[in-house]
Design an enzyme around this catalytic site. Structure first.
Site, short mmCIF file in Angstrom:
data_model
loop_
_atom_site.label_atom_id
_atom_site.label_comp_id
_atom_site.label_asym_id
_atom_site.label_seq_id
_atom_site.Cartn_x
_atom_site.Cartn_y
_atom_site.Cartn_z
N ASP A 89 50.29 -22.05 179.80
CA ASP A 89 50.95 -20.86 180.30
C ASP A 89 51.55 -21.20 181.67
OD1 ASP A 89 50.23 -19.37 178.12
OD2 ASP A 89 48.41 -18.58 179.06
N ASP A 92 46.44 -19.55 190.64
CA ASP A 92 45.84 -20.50 189.70
C ASP A 92 45.76 -21.89 190.32
OD1 ASP A 92 45.58 -18.76 187.37
OD2 ASP A 92 47.76 -18.80 187.30
N GLU A 109 43.22 -26.16 182.69
CA GLU A 109 44.40 -25.45 182.18
C GLU A 109 45.61 -25.69 183.06
OE1 GLU A 109 46.01 -20.96 181.11
OE2 GLU A 109 44.13 -21.20 182.18
N GLU A 110 45.38 -25.91 184.35
CA GLU A 110 46.48 -26.03 185.29
C GLU A 110 47.08 -27.42 185.36
OE1 GLU A 110 47.40 -23.23 186.09
OE2 GLU A 110 45.55 -22.25 185.45
N ASP A 169 38.88 -23.62 183.05
CA ASP A 169 39.99 -22.69 183.30
C ASP A 169 39.66 -22.06 184.65
OD1 ASP A 169 41.86 -20.72 183.44
OD2 ASP A 169 41.47 -19.86 181.47
N LEU A 225 41.02 -19.96 186.84
CA LEU A 225 41.15 -18.53 187.10
C LEU A 225 41.79 -17.85 185.90
CD1 LEU A 225 40.52 -16.39 189.20
CD2 LEU A 225 42.81 -16.70 190.14
N ASP A 226 40.98 -17.47 184.95
CA ASP A 226 41.46 -16.77 183.77
C ASP A 226 41.81 -15.33 184.11
OD1 ASP A 226 41.58 -16.63 180.68
OD2 ASP A 226 40.34 -14.93 181.23
N GLU A 280 38.43 -22.94 176.93
CA GLU A 280 38.09 -21.53 176.77
C GLU A 280 37.19 -21.34 175.54
OE1 GLU A 280 41.91 -19.16 178.67
OE2 GLU A 280 42.11 -19.97 176.65
#
Length: 433
Positions: free
Chosen positions: A159, A165, A188-189, A207, A209-210, A370
Site C-alpha cells: 500500500d 508509517d 510492510e514499509e 507491520d 503501524l497498521d 499480518e
C-alpha cells in the site's frame, strides 16, 4: 493544614543519538522531561501510597535508551534488582503473588521463556512500541497520517506508505538493530527485507503501524509482529537471498508473535508459544503490566466484523453465511451483531476477548506480517484461522507482500463459515484502499 505531595512525572519519550540521549524540552510540547513536581492542594488530603517496586525498576530504564548488545545482566544492573529475571517474576502474577500485584512484560518473559535472547528482543521491541504510542498520540504528528509517500518501486504489492508509517518503521528498525538479536527484518514499509546482523538468532516480520490512514479520526491503530528463528542452513547464501528466504517461513514456525493496540489504552498482546497474554501500558511507570493472563477466545461468539457495504461483491457462500447468522438461523440460535472498526488490530482485539469472527474476504491482507502473526496469536488463544479454505499457518509464502483473504476468530464460528463453501471474494470492486 495544607499538605504537599510529590509526584514523579515519567518521561514519555526520548531519542537516542550516537553521543548519548537528547531530551526535548516540554516548552515545545513535544517531550516531557522527568521532573519532581510539588503539587499544593487547597484542602487536607492523605498522600497517595507510592509503590516503590515499579519506581525502582524503571528508574534507569526510562532514563537510558536500549543500546546494542544489551543482555539480561545489563538490564538487571541498570534499573532492576540484582536478582535474576526468573526470580523477579516467580510468584508475581496479576493476583500479586508477592503482595504488589505487579508483573511486567519483561518479568513475565523472563519467567516463561528459556531463551535469554528472546527476552532481550522483547525488551527492545516494547521500547519501540512505547515510542510509537507517543508518536501517534502527538497533536503535531496526526496530520502525517493523511499524506502519502510515493512507493520507491512501480508495481509494488505494498500500500502507498505515509510519513507516519515510515517514521514508525524507522523506530522499529532502530530498536531491532540495538537489540543485537535480529538477523533480518521484513516490513510492510520496505520492498525487500533488511539484513541487520549476520549472527542474529531471530527474524522479525512487522507491520509497524497498521491503520495509519485512520489517525486523523483518532481511530485505533496497531503494530503487528512475528518472530522466527534464523535458518542456519541458509547462512552460505548471498545476503539478499538469505534475507528473503528467512522472511518467507510458514507461520507454524513462529516462536512468538503479537500486536500492540494504540487506543484508549496501549495494549501489548503476545504469545511466546504457550498461550496468549495481554499487557497494558501503565503511563505512571512506563511499564507494560500483565492485565489479561492466558486469554481464551470463546468457542463461539455473537459478533461478525466485516465491511458489509461490499455485500454485493461477495460470493454466494459468504452472503449466505452472513444472512444466516444475523437472522439467528445458524448453529448459534442467537442473532449476530456487526462490529467493524476498519482497523485490523482493533477488530481482532475485540474478537479475541468476546469471540465471533473478524474477516476480510478479499485478497487484501498480507500473509507474512499480518496473517501469520495474528493467526498464531489467535490459535494460541484457542481460536481458529483460515483463508476460507485452509489454515493460515500451513500456507507457504512465496513473496514478501503476498496477499490473501483472512478469517480469524472462535473455533466454531470460523468452522461454520468455512462450511458455506465459497467465501473468498474474487471480485475487485474497484475502490481505492
Amino acid at each position: 493544614m495544607e499538605r504537599f505531595v510529590i509526584f514523579l512525572s515519567v518521561i514519555r519519550d526520548f531519542e537516542a543519538y550516537p553521543d548519548g540521549i537528547e531530551f526535548r524540552s516540554c516548552s515545545n510540547c513535544r517531550r516531557t522531561m522527568q521532573s519532581l513536581t510539588l503539587t499544593q492542594y487547597p484542602t487536607p488530603i492523605s498522600p497517595p501510597r507510592l509503590n516503590l517496586y515499579p519506581l525502582r525498576q524503571i528508574a534507569v530504564s526510562l532514563l537510558s535508551t536500549p543500546t546494542a548488545g544489551i543482555n539480561r545482566r545489563d538490564m538487571a544492573a541498570s534499573g532492576r534488582e540484582s536478582a535474576s529475571f526468573k526470580s523477579l517474576a516467580v510468584g508475581r502474577t496479576i493476583t500479586g503473588g508477592d503482595g504488589d500485584g505487579y508483573c511486567t512484560l519483561i518479568d513475565f518473559a523472563g519467567a516463561n521463556v528459556g531463551d535469554d535472547d528472546l527476552v532481550v528482543l522483547l525488551y527492545h521491541l516494547q521500547h519501540a512500541c512505547k515510542r510509537i504510542a507517543s508518536l501517534v498520540a502527538s497533536p503535531f504528528n496526526s496530520s502525517l497520517g493523511k499524506l502519502s509517500v510515493k512507493s520507491s518501486s512501480s508495481g509494488s504489492d505494498r500500500d502507498a506508505p505515509k510519513p507516519l508509517d515510515i517514521v514508525s518503521n524507522d523506530i522499529v528498525l532502530s530498536s531491532l538493530r540495538n537489540s543485537g538479536k535480529v538477523a533480518v527484518m521484513a516490513s510492510e514499509e520496505d520492498d525487500s527485507p533488511t539484513w541487520i546482523k549476520d549472527d542474529g538468532p531471530y527474524v522479525v516480520v512487522v507491520d509497524p503501524l497498521d491503520g495509519s490512514r485512520n489517525i486523523d479520526a483518532s481511530i485505533p491503530t496497531g503494530t503487528i509482529f512475528g518472530v522466527y528463528n534464523r535458518l542456519l542452513e541458509l547462512d552460505h547464501l548471498p545476503v539478499e537471498e538469505k534475507a528473503e528466504l528467512n522472511s518467507l517461513q510458514r507461520g507454524n514456525r513462529l516462536v512468538a508473535s503479537g500486536y500492540v493496540l494504540y487506543s484508549s489504552a496501549t495494549i501489548f498482546c503476545v504469545t511466546l508459544g504457550s498461550g496468549t497474554h495481554a499487557f497494558t501500558l501503565d503511563h505512571s511507570t512506563g511499564e507494560f503490566v500483565l492485565t489479561h493472563q492466558n486469554i481464551k477466545i470463546p468457542t463461539r461468539g455473537q459478533i461478525y466484523s466485516v465491511n458489509d457495504a461490499r455485500y454485493f461483491d461477495w460470493p454466494e457462500g459468504l452472503r449466505k453465511y452472513i444472512d444466516t447468522v444475523r437472522q439467528g438461523k445458524g448453529q448459534n440460535p442467537k442473532k449476530y451483531s456487526a462490529r467493524y472498526i476498519c482497523s485490523l488490530v482493533a477488530d481482532l482485539h475485540r474478537t479475541l476477548l468476546y469471540g465471533g469472527v473478524a474477516m476480510n474476504p478479499r485478497d487484501h491482507l498480507r500473509l507474512v506480517y499480518e496473517g501469520n502473526p495474528l493467526a498464531y496469536l489467535v490459535e494460541q488463544a484457542g481460536g481458529k484461522s483460515s483463508d476460507g479454505k485452509r489454515g493460515i499457518l500451513s500456507i507457504q509464502p512465496v513473496k514478501l507482500h503476498q496477499r490473501l483473504p483472512l478469517f480469524l476468530g472462535s473455533v466454531e464460528d470460523v468452522a461454520e463459515l468455512e462450511s458455506f463453501g465459497d467465501v473468498q471474494q474474487t471480485v475487485n470492486p474497484g475502490y481505492e484502499v
